[in-house]
Design a protein around this motif. Structure first.
Motif, PDB file in Angstrom:
ATOM      1  N   HIS A   3     -28.072  15.716 -25.492  1.00  0.00           N
ATOM      2  CA  HIS A   3     -27.164  14.600 -25.791  1.00  0.00           C
ATOM      3  C   HIS A   3     -26.545  14.069 -24.506  1.00  0.00           C
ATOM      4  O   HIS A   3     -26.363  14.827 -23.543  1.00  0.00           O
ATOM      5  CB  HIS A   3     -26.058  15.083 -26.736  1.00  0.00           C
ATOM      6  CG  HIS A   3     -25.457  13.987 -27.581  1.00  0.00           C
ATOM      7  ND1 HIS A   3     -24.554  13.085 -27.078  1.00  0.00           N
ATOM      8  CD2 HIS A   3     -25.665  13.644 -28.874  1.00  0.00           C
ATOM      9  CE1 HIS A   3     -24.215  12.242 -28.052  1.00  0.00           C
ATOM     10  NE2 HIS A   3     -24.871  12.541 -29.149  1.00  0.00           N
ATOM     11  N   GLN A  38     -21.048  11.825 -22.768  1.00  0.00           N
ATOM     12  CA  GLN A  38     -19.957  11.009 -23.346  1.00  0.00           C
ATOM     13  C   GLN A  38     -18.605  11.349 -22.735  1.00  0.00           C
ATOM     14  O   GLN A  38     -17.573  11.227 -23.401  1.00  0.00           O
ATOM     15  CB  GLN A  38     -19.875  11.177 -24.868  1.00  0.00           C
ATOM     16  CG  GLN A  38     -21.177  10.884 -25.582  1.00  0.00           C
ATOM     17  CD  GLN A  38     -21.053  10.980 -27.098  1.00  0.00           C
ATOM     18  OE1 GLN A  38     -21.089  12.071 -27.643  1.00  0.00           O
ATOM     19  NE2 GLN A  38     -20.928   9.852 -27.770  1.00  0.00           N
ATOM     20  N   GLU A  49     -24.669  10.169 -38.445  1.00  0.00           N
ATOM     21  CA  GLU A  49     -23.789  11.148 -37.817  1.00  0.00           C
ATOM     22  C   GLU A  49     -22.409  10.563 -37.606  1.00  0.00           C
ATOM     23  O   GLU A  49     -21.421  11.269 -37.564  1.00  0.00           O
ATOM     24  CB  GLU A  49     -24.391  11.586 -36.455  1.00  0.00           C
ATOM     25  CG  GLU A  49     -23.714  12.768 -35.787  1.00  0.00           C
ATOM     26  CD  GLU A  49     -22.744  12.370 -34.686  1.00  0.00           C
ATOM     27  OE1 GLU A  49     -22.265  13.247 -33.985  1.00  0.00           O
ATOM     28  OE2 GLU A  49     -22.456  11.168 -34.533  1.00  0.00           O
ATOM     29  N   GLU A  50     -22.347   9.239 -37.451  1.00  0.00           N
ATOM     30  CA  GLU A  50     -21.125   8.607 -36.957  1.00  0.00           C
ATOM     31  C   GLU A  50     -20.094   8.251 -38.031  1.00  0.00           C
ATOM     32  O   GLU A  50     -18.962   7.898 -37.707  1.00  0.00           O
ATOM     33  CB  GLU A  50     -21.483   7.333 -36.165  1.00  0.00           C
ATOM     34  CG  GLU A  50     -22.410   7.576 -34.957  1.00  0.00           C
ATOM     35  CD  GLU A  50     -21.685   8.157 -33.750  1.00  0.00           C
ATOM     36  OE1 GLU A  50     -20.517   8.531 -33.878  1.00  0.00           O
ATOM     37  OE2 GLU A  50     -22.315   8.243 -32.674  1.00  0.00           O
ATOM     38  N   HIS A  52     -21.080  17.035 -32.713  1.00  0.00           N
ATOM     39  CA  HIS A  52     -22.507  16.698 -32.672  1.00  0.00           C
ATOM     40  C   HIS A  52     -23.218  17.341 -33.853  1.00  0.00           C
ATOM     41  O   HIS A  52     -22.701  18.268 -34.467  1.00  0.00           O
ATOM     42  CB  HIS A  52     -23.127  17.205 -31.358  1.00  0.00           C
ATOM     43  CG  HIS A  52     -22.586  16.530 -30.148  1.00  0.00           C
ATOM     44  ND1 HIS A  52     -22.814  15.201 -29.878  1.00  0.00           N
ATOM     45  CD2 HIS A  52     -21.788  16.988 -29.154  1.00  0.00           C
ATOM     46  CE1 HIS A  52     -22.199  14.870 -28.760  1.00  0.00           C
ATOM     47  NE2 HIS A  52     -21.562  15.924 -28.300  1.00  0.00           N
ATOM     48  N   ASP A  91     -26.566   7.514 -27.054  1.00  0.00           N
ATOM     49  CA  ASP A  91     -25.818   8.426 -27.905  1.00  0.00           C
ATOM     50  C   ASP A  91     -26.682   8.792 -29.104  1.00  0.00           C
ATOM     51  O   ASP A  91     -27.020   7.933 -29.910  1.00  0.00           O
ATOM     52  CB  ASP A  91     -24.513   7.738 -28.339  1.00  0.00           C
ATOM     53  CG  ASP A  91     -23.699   8.569 -29.321  1.00  0.00           C
ATOM     54  OD1 ASP A  91     -24.091   9.719 -29.611  1.00  0.00           O
ATOM     55  OD2 ASP A  91     -22.673   8.059 -29.808  1.00  0.00           O
ATOM     56  N   GLY A  92     -27.050  10.069 -29.212  1.00  0.00           N
ATOM     57  CA  GLY A  92     -27.894  10.527 -30.317  1.00  0.00           C
ATOM     58  C   GLY A  92     -29.363  10.346 -30.022  1.00  0.00           C
ATOM     59  O   GLY A  92     -30.119  11.314 -29.953  1.00  0.00           O
ATOM     60  N   HIS A 129     -29.075  12.098 -33.705  1.00  0.00           N
ATOM     61  CA  HIS A 129     -28.959  10.993 -34.665  1.00  0.00           C
ATOM     62  C   HIS A 129     -29.403   9.653 -34.093  1.00  0.00           C
ATOM     63  O   HIS A 129     -29.287   9.426 -32.892  1.00  0.00           O
ATOM     64  CB  HIS A 129     -27.514  10.877 -35.141  1.00  0.00           C
ATOM     65  CG  HIS A 129     -26.535  10.615 -34.033  1.00  0.00           C
ATOM     66  ND1 HIS A 129     -26.049   9.373 -33.731  1.00  0.00           N
ATOM     67  CD2 HIS A 129     -25.960  11.447 -33.129  1.00  0.00           C
ATOM     68  CE1 HIS A 129     -25.216   9.453 -32.711  1.00  0.00           C
ATOM     69  NE2 HIS A 129     -25.145  10.696 -32.318  1.00  0.00           N
TER      70      HIS A 129
HETATM   71 ZN   LIG Z   1     -23.878  11.348 -30.760  1.00  0.00          ZN
END
Ligand SMILES: [Zn+2]
Length: 593
Positions: A371, A374, A304-305, A543, A270-271, A259
């Motif tokens: 990815h 995290q 996505e978030e 994810h 992130d993404g 994403h």
């Molecule tokens: Zn992500």
């Protein structure tokens, strides 16, 4: 003349140490201990081996290694007593051109740091891209790390020493992570698009269908075209879709991507990393004039978030036919509906168009996603890549315990119906129960009570009500369900014993998405091809792959995040070298199919 791996592998013990001189500051014992582990297949394997020597050397030697380094802009630097490598790094970072104020601040930080930890502050001042941090970044990092616990800070210094060594090895071998730099620079450029209110403060926020979001889609489109994708388009929900055809048009395609939306004040990787890495691979294939037998479809998922609208996984959900019609009518904080936001961005917002995005699994080989981890695991063990075994299943609840509000001064302890004390017991139980699964063969569980609220609570009133949330996750559904069942049972028992009532409502449940064994094996082979050992871990976060899991086989590759893996935070970071490893591993995966 640059050093070669063959030269190093052929070297006797003393010349091996001499060839690696200066990689670890005044510490030839590291190269000496690594010598017996030749031959090294790749430079990443050499780096990993050197890091493992340090890891296994014990705390005293580790502290000795740290103390072998000079202070930043310290006395030795001023007196011109640094090694050639350190002089180069400190002057590239501009530390030889500090203003009087910056110099004074650095001296104070050096003194405070030394007093607190007893060793000098270590920072790889050439930074995650190798081009040098600014003096402001250096001073900010210095000040932030002063607050770290000592054991963590010791490990952070060692990680920085390994990063310094990595960059010094590039100088020795005359190598450069060219595609890693490309990926890193794309991430940096895309992060220039951020929403008003955040952009001014240098913060990154890109939520669904805002102008910043549309600018990202336009930028990704241009880059994909430049990479040599045959078709690039923006679909009915705003996903950016790039197709690089295979030589056999009828062969099923590989689907990949991640994403490009972010949380508020989020990170740059992130993404996005999962879009850039396959883009870099396609760019390479195109540059070499190569076609694989099968096509590659790279998707930048629009959402996505679940930040602006409560429509989490909107982008990947649309590909599996999961787009509830009611979503179009939901409003953001300003009262703008999802439909209006889509139309304002030039999309039809027609349900027929959205439902037409559903993919036919028969036309795909499977889905893979790269990815950022995290989380702290990979960073902690000096391992750049990790293979995901499963995306954790989760269950979320909203709960309330109902007791009796009464006078805090007159209600005796044995007559109370304290709702908050009951929930406090539950919080501790959740912590303990989730920890029981730490050594489960499937992987650990996690449990969190993120919201605790005593409605209209008061300093002199025994809490009559206490609201809370539960977030319980585990690598497979059975383990998650067992955790959920135990927490339910415990809540009932606590309330029974204390004479309280309670409610508990499921607000979200997602199935675990175990990686497809054959795709996971391909990632493992790809990691081994880089010369690194395979480290497997479950994903604690959700994810896009977990959506695609509903209709095709999937598996993910994680890359370590710096700063102990922090994410959904501006401190989220990766290095150009780790980005390069992702590209190398992805290329290897493509070659295997
Ligand atoms: Zn992500």
């Amino acid at each position: 003349m640059s050093l070669t791996l063959d030269q190093l592998n052929a070297a006797g013990r003393d010349s091996f140490v001499a060839l690696l001189d200066g990689v670890y500051e005044h510490s030839p014992w590291i190269a000496d201990a690594a010598w017996s582990q030749r031959p090294f297949k790749t430079i990443p394997q050499l780096k990993y081996t050197l890091a493992q020597v340090v890891r296994q050397s014990g705390e005293e030697r580790q502290k000795g290694l740290i103390r072998a380094h000079p202070e930043l802009a310290g006395k030795a630097a001023v007196a011109g007593q640094l090694t050639a490598e350190s002089t180069n790094e400190q002057s590239r970072a501009g530390l030889t051109h500090c203003t009087a104020q910056e110099f004074a601040r650095l001296q104070q930080l050096n003194a405070d740091y030394n007093a607190r930890f007893g060793w000098p502050f270590i920072l790889a001042v050439r930074g995650p891209r190798g081009l040098g941090l600014t003096r402001e970044q250096i001073i900010d990092t210095f000040a932030r790390r002063l607050d770290n616990p000592a054991d963590f800070e010791l490990a952070e210094c060692l990680r920085n020493i390994h990063r310094i060594a990595e960059i010094r090895l590039h100088d020795k071998f005359g190598t450069e992570p060219v595609l890693g730099n490309l990926v890193w620079d794309w991430a940096e450029s895309l992060a220039a698009h951020s929403e008003p209110g955040y952009a001014e403060q240098g913060q990154l926020t890109v939520t669904y269908m805002t102008p910043a979001h549309q600018a990202c889609a336009a930028q990704l489109t241009t880059w994909m075209q430049d990479c040599g994708f045959d078709e690039v388009s923006i679909d009915a929900v705003g996903n950016v879709v790039g197709i690089y055809q295979g030589s056999d048009a009828s062969a099923p395609r590989l689907l990949t991507g991640s994403h490009y939306d972010t949380v508020r004040n989020g990170g740059k990787y992130d993404g996005r990393l999962g879009i850039f890495v396959p883009m870099a691979c396609v760019r390479e294939l195109h540059r070499q004039g190569r076609r694989l037998k099968y096509g590659i479809e790279v998707i930048g998922f629009a959402e996505e978030e679940g930040q602006r609208f409560k429509a989490t996984f909107l982008g990947s959900g649309a590909l599996v036919g999961d787009f509830p019609p009611s979503w179009l009518d939901q409003q953001d904080a300003d009262g703008i509906s999802l439909r209006e936001a889509m139309q304002a961005a030039g999309l039809s917002a027609s349900l027929a168009d959205i439902h037409a995005l559903k993919r036919d699994p028969a036309r795909y080989l499977g889905f893979v996603e790269v990815h950022i981890e995290q989380g702290p695991w990979l960073d902690e063990i000096d391992q750049p890549l990790g293979v995901v075994t499963a995306i954790n299943g989760s269950a979320r609840y909203a709960g309330e315990v109902i007791g009796q509000a009464s006078h805090a001064g007159t209600t005796p302890m044995d007559r109370r119906k304290d709702a908050a004390a009951a929930v406090a017991e539950l919080v501790l139980y959740v912590e303990q129960r989730a920890a029981w699964d730490a050594h489960s063969p499937q992987g650990p569980s996690v449990g969190t009570v993120g919201v605790l609220n005593v409605p209209s609570g008061s300093v002199n009133v025994v809490p009559g009500r206490c609201q809370f949330t539960l977030d319980l996750r585990a690598p497979d559904n059975a383990q998650r369900d067992a955790l959920v069942a135990d927490v339910h049972k415990q809540l009932a028992a606590i309330c029974e014993r204390r004479g309280l009532r309670h409610t508990l409502t499921l607000s979200m449940q997602a199935s675990a998405a175990p990686s497809d064994p054959s795709w996971q094996a391909r990632w493992e082979a790809a990691v081994m091809a880089t010369g690194l050992p395979v480290f497997k871990l479950p994903s604690g976060a959700g994810h896009d792959a977990m959506k695609l899991h509903e209709c095709m086989p999937q598996a993910m590759l994680f890359v370590r995040g710096g700063n102990a893996g922090i994410s959904h935070n501006p401190l989220e970071t990766i290095t150009n070298d780790d980005a390069q490893l992702c590209v190398d591993a992805f290329m290897h995966l493509l070659e295997q199919l």
